[in-house]
Design a protein around this motif. Structure first.
Motif, PDB file in Angstrom:
ATOM      1  N   ALA A   1       0.847  -1.191   0.000  1.00 39.08           N
ATOM      2  CA  ALA A   1       0.000   0.000   0.000  1.00 39.08           C
ATOM      3  C   ALA A   1       0.884   1.243   0.000  1.00 39.08           C
ATOM      4  O   ALA A   1       1.863   1.314   0.750  1.00 39.08           O
ATOM      5  CB  ALA A   1      -0.897  -0.006   1.236  1.00 39.08           C
ATOM      6  N   ILE A   2       0.556   2.199  -0.853  1.00 38.60           N
ATOM      7  CA  ILE A   2       1.320   3.443  -0.903  1.00 38.60           C
ATOM      8  C   ILE A   2       0.383   4.646  -0.873  1.00 38.60           C
ATOM      9  O   ILE A   2      -0.812   4.534  -1.175  1.00 38.60           O
ATOM     10  CB  ILE A   2       2.217   3.536  -2.158  1.00 38.60           C
ATOM     11  CG1 ILE A   2       1.366   3.668  -3.435  1.00 38.60           C
ATOM     12  CG2 ILE A   2       3.170   2.366  -2.245  1.00 38.60           C
ATOM     13  CD1 ILE A   2       2.167   4.074  -4.664  1.00 38.60           C
ATOM     14  N   ASP A   3       0.939   5.781  -0.510  1.00 33.15           N
ATOM     15  CA  ASP A   3       0.221   7.052  -0.620  1.00 33.15           C
ATOM     16  C   ASP A   3       0.206   7.453  -2.088  1.00 33.15           C
ATOM     17  O   ASP A   3       1.269   7.552  -2.718  1.00 33.15           O
ATOM     18  CB  ASP A   3       0.929   8.118   0.217  1.00 33.15           C
ATOM     19  CG  ASP A   3       0.209   9.455   0.208  1.00 33.15           C
ATOM     20  OD1 ASP A   3       0.054  10.034  -0.895  1.00 33.15           O
ATOM     21  OD2 ASP A   3      -0.183   9.920   1.281  1.00 33.15           O
ATOM     22  N   PRO A   4      -0.957   7.689  -2.684  1.00 33.60           N
ATOM     23  CA  PRO A   4      -1.015   7.984  -4.120  1.00 33.60           C
ATOM     24  C   PRO A   4      -0.272   9.248  -4.536  1.00 33.60           C
ATOM     25  O   PRO A   4       0.156   9.367  -5.682  1.00 33.60           O
ATOM     26  CB  PRO A   4      -2.520   8.138  -4.388  1.00 33.60           C
ATOM     27  CG  PRO A   4      -3.191   7.450  -3.258  1.00 33.60           C
ATOM     28  CD  PRO A   4      -2.294   7.630  -2.081  1.00 33.60           C
ATOM     29  N   ASN A   5      -0.116  10.181  -3.614  1.00 30.14           N
ATOM     30  CA  ASN A   5       0.494  11.463  -3.969  1.00 30.14           C
ATOM     31  C   ASN A   5       1.996  11.494  -3.779  1.00 30.14           C
ATOM     32  O   ASN A   5       2.693  12.263  -4.447  1.00 30.14           O
ATOM     33  CB  ASN A   5      -0.146  12.578  -3.129  1.00 30.14           C
ATOM     34  CG  ASN A   5      -1.630  12.710  -3.401  1.00 30.14           C
ATOM     35  OD1 ASN A   5      -2.058  12.745  -4.554  1.00 30.14           O
ATOM     36  ND2 ASN A   5      -2.429  12.763  -2.340  1.00 30.14           N
ATOM     37  N   THR A   6       2.507  10.660  -2.853  1.00 29.48           N
ATOM     38  CA  THR A   6       3.936  10.715  -2.549  1.00 29.48           C
ATOM     39  C   THR A   6       4.659   9.401  -2.828  1.00 29.48           C
ATOM     40  O   THR A   6       5.895   9.366  -2.792  1.00 29.48           O
ATOM     41  CB  THR A   6       4.147  11.057  -1.063  1.00 29.48           C
ATOM     42  OG1 THR A   6       3.609   9.987  -0.259  1.00 29.48           O
ATOM     43  CG2 THR A   6       3.456  12.368  -0.703  1.00 29.48           C
ATOM     44  N   ALA A   7       3.922   8.322  -3.087  1.00 34.78           N
ATOM     45  CA  ALA A   7       4.479   6.971  -3.255  1.00 34.78           C
ATOM     46  C   ALA A   7       5.143   6.466  -1.978  1.00 34.78           C
ATOM     47  O   ALA A   7       5.920   5.512  -2.009  1.00 34.78           O
ATOM     48  CB  ALA A   7       5.460   6.905  -4.425  1.00 34.78           C
ATOM     49  N   SER A   8       4.837   7.078  -0.823  1.00 35.84           N
ATOM     50  CA  SER A   8       5.327   6.579   0.457  1.00 35.84           C
ATOM     51  C   SER A   8       4.676   5.244   0.771  1.00 35.84           C
ATOM     52  O   SER A   8       3.460   5.083   0.591  1.00 35.84           O
ATOM     53  CB  SER A   8       5.000   7.567   1.585  1.00 35.84           C
ATOM     54  OG  SER A   8       5.697   8.772   1.425  1.00 35.84           O
ATOM     55  N   VAL A   9       5.455   4.299   1.266  1.00 35.34           N
ATOM     56  CA  VAL A   9       4.900   3.036   1.735  1.00 35.34           C
ATOM     57  C   VAL A   9       4.113   3.296   3.017  1.00 35.34           C
ATOM     58  O   VAL A   9       4.560   4.036   3.897  1.00 35.34           O
ATOM     59  CB  VAL A   9       6.019   2.006   1.981  1.00 35.34           C
ATOM     60  CG1 VAL A   9       5.463   0.746   2.637  1.00 35.34           C
ATOM     61  CG2 VAL A   9       6.707   1.667   0.667  1.00 35.34           C
TER      62      VAL A   9
END
Length: 512
Positions: free
Chosen positions: A451-459
């Motif tokens: 799962a990632i943040d759609p805006n930052t690609a952070s896991v």
């Protein structure tokens, strides 16, 4: 145990990882390192094995002419091209429709909204040599090149051209690349990722970094994980691409509490040459083992029965799920069949005499006999299936004499009277010589991931919070695709989220 320091470490040398590394460098990370467990001659991950297709939002012909290399804007050739605009609504609609409404809408939105800018960046910054994909996505009809299926862009020399451009761009930018280097553990300090432990020359090495970007691909090359997560029959699937995508990113991230997301029972799988190697793609032929000519003919299983609607939709909307359909058939194989009316329409790079083993015959009965030696178990049913199909095709054409065959549109030429119809492009199979090719399931990549943040690609953690210092891109991203996939979306997604990850990595740099 030795120690070394970097500003950003990217794990994986494919399209997604390369985009992330270059974006990190451009965003202010002075020292960027790419590590990959493969040897140098296997650089490029799955991206190397693709056809180099990129799906993107665009405004039509005039928009794409600005970035392609094989057609001049005011040329005679340009005046013969028909390519409809592809809107954000079209792109989102295709992913959600094929994904049965289950893809993460925020991830889909981020991909679609970033697609056109990502393609422009690839053309200008990475120098990816984009072309119009005449050989894969257009048919010459009445003197015009008609593109179909929402996809028009490819790359000169396919995936090989993609990775060559990335490697040059990384070298020119001063990004370091280490091969034969396996990431085995993420380093954590103060509740943030602060590096990675790798094995190199048989020794453990700790590498420090202010950010780590996971671009390790899925787990499709692990027979064990395929059997465990996708089902036991998937142990028989043939690996289309790199043999090094074995789930490392999942293992690394799960060890520090990362959240899983997406369709762990789904994957991208295609019609693949039944005679291809089982556990790895071929670096020379790469995507040429794909066998995507089924909309022009029929597919029959070992029992002589059809099992899919070959004309359900354009090829690039069905090819990623038909591999699964083949795997479910007796023996895990099938036969693609055509007659002489359409064999000249088959793509030479997939069906050339030096690419695939062809079975020719002067009658359907003779073809059935020859296929018996290739694994066809029921010759009589095979013959009967083709006859019933031909009868239904004749009946439809008699009822609708004005309908014409056109491979560039969904022409509605159907066998609607059959329990399993062929919804478009239905021509009889009765003009010799007849051709058959044996196909199996080729697995490309898996849909379940992180799962990632759609805006930052952070896991994201299991609690849904960003894990500081850890990002993810490429086929390891979970939740973007479900069940099926519109062709060309994967490379674009790797670029979109790779850039996001790299740009965010640049924000982690502590400046004096």
């Amino acid at each position: 145990m030795s120690l070394d320091h970097f500003d950003c470490i990217v794990i994986g040398s494919g399209n997604a990882g390369s985009c992330a590394a270059l974006a990190a460098k451009d965003s202010g990370c002075p020292r960027v390192l790419v590590v990959d467990k493969c040897p140098a001659e296997w650089v490029g991950g799955n991206g190397y094995f693709t056809a180099g297709a990129y799906r993107t939002v665009h405004d039509g012909l005039h928009d794409l002419l600005r970035i392609v290399h094989n057609v001049a804007p005011n040329s005679d050739l340009a005046s013969t091209i028909d390519v409809d605009p592809y809107s954000p609504e079209d792109f989102i609609g295709d992913i959600m429709r094929l994904g049965e409404g289950k893809p993460n809408p925020e991830l889909v939105k981020a991909l679609v909204e970033g697609s056109r800018d990502a393609v422009q960046w690839l053309a200008e910054r990475v120098k990816v040599p984009f072309t119009f994909s005449f050989n894969r996505q257009a048919y010459l009809v009445n003197g015009r090149q008609k593109f179909w299926g929402g996809l028009a862009l490819s790359v000169e020399d396919g995936g090989k051209g993609v990775i060559a451009a990335h490697q040059k761009a990384l070298k020119d930018a001063g990004v370091e690349v280490w091969f034969n280097t396996t990431a085995v553990e993420l380093v954590e300090e103060n509740n943030a990722v602060a590096g990675v432990i790798v094995t190199q020359n048989g020794e453990l090495v700790t590498l420090r970094a202010q950010s780590v970007i996971l671009a390790t691909g899925g787990y499709e090359a692990s027979r064990e994980l395929r059997g465990k997560l996708l089902g036991s029959q998937w142990e028989l699937a043939k690996v289309r691409g790199t043999p090094y995508n074995t789930g490392d990113g999942l293992t690394l991230a799960r060890a520090i509490g990362a959240k899983l997301a997406g369709d762990f029972q789904g994957c991208h799988s295609t019609c693949w040459d039944a005679n291809a190697a089982p556990d790895t793609g071929d670096r020379l032929l790469s995507n040429q083992f794909t066998k995507s000519g089924y909309p022009l003919g029929l597919m029959l299983n070992a029992l002589g029965e059809r099992f899919v609607d070959e004309g359900e939709d354009f090829r690039n909307y069905t090819y990623a799920k038909f591999g699964k359909a083949i795997l479910r058939q007796p023996g895990g194989h099938a036969f693609q069949v055509w007659d002489s009316k359409v064999t000249s329409w088959l793509r030479k790079e997939e069906y050339g005499d030096d690419i695939v083993r062809k079975i020719w015959a002067d009658s359907i009965e003779e073809l059935a006999e020859k296929l018996h030696a290739e694994g066809l178990e029921d010759k009589e049913t095979f013959i009967r299936t083709v006859k019933f199909y031909n009868d239904a095709t004749h009946a439809f054409q008699a009822k609708y004499p004005d309908k014409a065959w056109d491979p560039a549109v969904k022409d509605g030429l159907s066998t609607s009277s059959l329990p399993l119809p062929k919804s478009n492009w239905a021509l009889t199979i009765e003009e010799p010589p007849f051709l058959a090719v044996k196909v199996a399931c080729g697995i490309t990549f898996t849909f379940g991931g992180l799962a990632i943040d759609p805006n930052t690609a952070s896991v994201l953690s299991e609690q849904g919070k960003p894990v500081p210092g850890l990002f993810c891109t490429g086929e390891l991203v979970g939740g973007l695709f479900h069940h099926n996939y519109p062709g060309g979306s994967g490379l674009t997604a790797g670029a979109v989220f790779g850039r996001k990850a790299g740009e965010e990595a640049g924000k982690t740099i502590v400046r004096s």
